[in-house]
Write an enzyme that holds these catalytic residues in place. Structure first.
Site, PDB file in Angstrom:
ATOM      1  CG  HIS A 136      30.077  35.900  43.079  1.00 40.73           C
ATOM      2  ND1 HIS A 136      29.307  35.634  41.973  1.00 40.73           N
ATOM      3  CD2 HIS A 136      30.143  37.244  43.190  1.00 40.73           C
ATOM      4  CE1 HIS A 136      28.932  36.795  41.429  1.00 40.73           C
ATOM      5  NE2 HIS A 136      29.430  37.778  42.147  1.00 40.73           N
ATOM      6  N   GLY A 196      25.223  42.177  37.098  1.00 42.37           N
ATOM      7  CA  GLY A 196      25.601  42.274  35.694  1.00 42.37           C
ATOM      8  C   GLY A 196      24.427  42.558  34.770  1.00 42.37           C
ATOM      9  CD  GLU A 201      27.619  40.440  44.868  1.00 44.39           C
ATOM     10  OE1 GLU A 201      28.219  41.470  44.546  1.00 44.39           O
ATOM     11  OE2 GLU A 201      27.849  39.330  44.347  1.00 44.39           O
ATOM     12  CD  GLU A 243      29.142  36.005  38.381  1.00 46.00           C
ATOM     13  OE1 GLU A 243      30.378  36.020  38.489  1.00 46.00           O
ATOM     14  OE2 GLU A 243      28.462  37.028  38.151  1.00 46.00           O
ATOM     15  N   GLY A 251      31.329  44.686  40.471  1.00 40.85           N
ATOM     16  CA  GLY A 251      31.807  43.896  39.340  1.00 40.85           C
ATOM     17  C   GLY A 251      32.224  44.794  38.199  1.00 40.85           C
ATOM     18  N   GLY A 252      31.322  44.973  37.232  1.00 44.16           N
ATOM     19  CA  GLY A 252      31.626  45.725  36.011  1.00 44.16           C
ATOM     20  C   GLY A 252      32.317  47.066  36.235  1.00 44.16           C
ATOM     21  CG  ASN A 298      33.893  39.743  41.794  1.00 41.43           C
ATOM     22  OD1 ASN A 298      34.889  39.134  41.367  1.00 41.43           O
ATOM     23  ND2 ASN A 298      32.699  39.189  41.850  1.00 41.43           N
ATOM     24  CD1 TRP A 299      38.903  43.777  39.538  1.00 40.04           C
ATOM     25  CD2 TRP A 299      40.790  42.983  38.615  1.00 40.04           C
ATOM     26  NE1 TRP A 299      39.914  44.679  39.777  1.00 40.04           N
ATOM     27  CE2 TRP A 299      41.081  44.214  39.231  1.00 40.04           C
ATOM     28  CE3 TRP A 299      41.822  42.286  37.979  1.00 40.04           C
ATOM     29  CZ2 TRP A 299      42.371  44.770  39.218  1.00 40.04           C
ATOM     30  CZ3 TRP A 299      43.103  42.826  37.967  1.00 40.04           C
ATOM     31  CH2 TRP A 299      43.356  44.063  38.581  1.00 40.04           C
ATOM     32  CE  LYS A 300      30.960  39.702  38.748  1.00 39.67           C
ATOM     33  NZ  LYS A 300      29.544  39.611  38.433  1.00 39.67           N
ATOM     34  CB  SER A 319      23.790  46.730  38.452  1.00 37.42           C
ATOM     35  OG  SER A 319      23.718  45.596  37.579  1.00 37.42           O
TER      36      SER A 319
HETATM   37  P1  PGA Z   1      28.147  43.748  38.901  1.00 34.96           P
HETATM   38  O1  PGA Z   1      28.711  42.484  39.716  1.00 34.96           O
HETATM   39  O2  PGA Z   1      28.575  44.968  39.664  1.00 34.96           O
HETATM   40  O3  PGA Z   1      28.807  43.652  37.549  1.00 34.96           O
HETATM   41  O4  PGA Z   1      26.671  43.602  38.840  1.00 34.96           O
HETATM   42  C1  PGA Z   1      28.706  42.468  41.118  1.00 34.96           C
HETATM   43  C2  PGA Z   1      29.182  41.125  41.604  1.00 34.96           C
HETATM   44  O5  PGA Z   1      28.798  40.100  41.030  1.00 34.96           O
HETATM   45  O6  PGA Z   1      29.970  41.046  42.575  1.00 34.96           O
END
Ligand code: PGA
Length: 250
Positions: free
Chosen positions: A94, A172, A166, A96, A233-234, A9-11, A212
């Site tokens: 998600h 994050g 999640e 966010e 994500g990251g 998930n590049w966001k 994470s």
């Molecule tokens: P993260 O994000 O791996 O950076 O914690 C995961 C996500 O929000 O899908």
């Protein structure tokens, strides 16, 4: 249980001009993968991502969609537009988007219904806040999120859905759920699906952990019985790290 899927998930990261080369790098780094490999990118990166993924094992996903087919929804993107580009997956709900973009369990459900109707595979995110975990209501909350998300969806369609657990406090933050914490909730999600449908449908659903997950902690999480992959994500922004996670998923 379900098919193993590792999805990035590049966001709101990476430029359209960097996307083609990066997806090629991911394809090269994950060659021979024993799981499905997906890159979910910002809308504006989808076209070069799809182009780069052509002829490789990598699949491309969007990070959102609108639940209507078309019309006066300035700034929105429909399922048909994603399908027309050659996109296969779409992240829905998600945390966010729930926090910053008025995403609710109701809009999540409408988006899943639309995605399935158009042949997109939804990656549906659920998860609790730290406050909710500390109050001991994690499974109550997850149960409501799952039941509302799957409202009106047949067993046949439910089996195509990917659920990403999640925990919001782990996204994050560098704080991962322990292997056992993640397994407990992912197993609980499978039980909720078995109660809503049947064992066969519940077993067919891919349940990912996200929050994470990285090259160092992925092996323990992915070894758990009810964790069929990850939403990353990251660590999905660096091809070698992402490839290490993909290699752990088999
Ligand atoms: P993260 O994000 O791996 O950076 O914690 C995961 C996500 O929000 O899908």
């Amino acid at each position: 249980m379900g098919k193993y899927i590792i999805a990035g998930n590049w966001k709101m990261n990476k430029l359209p001009s960097e996307t083609y080369d990066f997806v090629k790098e991911v394809a090269e780094a994950t060659k021979g993968a024993e799981c499905e490999v997906v890159c979910c990118t910002p809308y504006v990166c989808l076209a070069p991502a799809v182009e780069a993924a052509k002829g490789t094992h990598v699949k491309i996903g969007a990070e959102n969609l609108h639940f209507e087919d078309s019309g006066a929804f300035t700034g929105e993107v429909s399922a048909d537009m994603l399908v027309d580009l050659g996109v296969d997956y779409v992240i829905i709900g998600h945390s966010e988007r729930r926090a910053y973009n008025n995403e609710t369990d109701e809009t999540v459900n409408k988006k899943i219904v639309k995605a399935l109707a158009k042949g997109l595979i939804p990656i549906v995110c659920v998860g609790e806040s730290l406050e909710e975990r500390e109050a001991g209501i994690t499974m109550d909350l997850i149960s409501i999120q799952i039941k509302k998300a799957f409202a009106g969806i047949s067993a046949e369609d439910a089996a195509k859905v990917v659920v990403a657990y999640e925990p919001i406090w782990a996204i994050g933050t560098g704080k991962t759920a322990t292997d056992d914490q993640a397994e407990e909730v992912c197993g609980g999600i499978r039980q909720i699906l078995a109660d809503l449908y049947d064992d066969a449908a519940a077993k067919a659903v891919t349940i990912q952990y996200g929050g994470s997950m990285n090259a160092k902690n992925c092996a323990g999480l992915l070894a758990k019985e009810n964790i069929d992959g990850g939403l990353i994500g990251g660590a999905s922004l660096k091809a070698p790290d992402f490839a290490t996670i993909v290699a752990a998923a088999k």
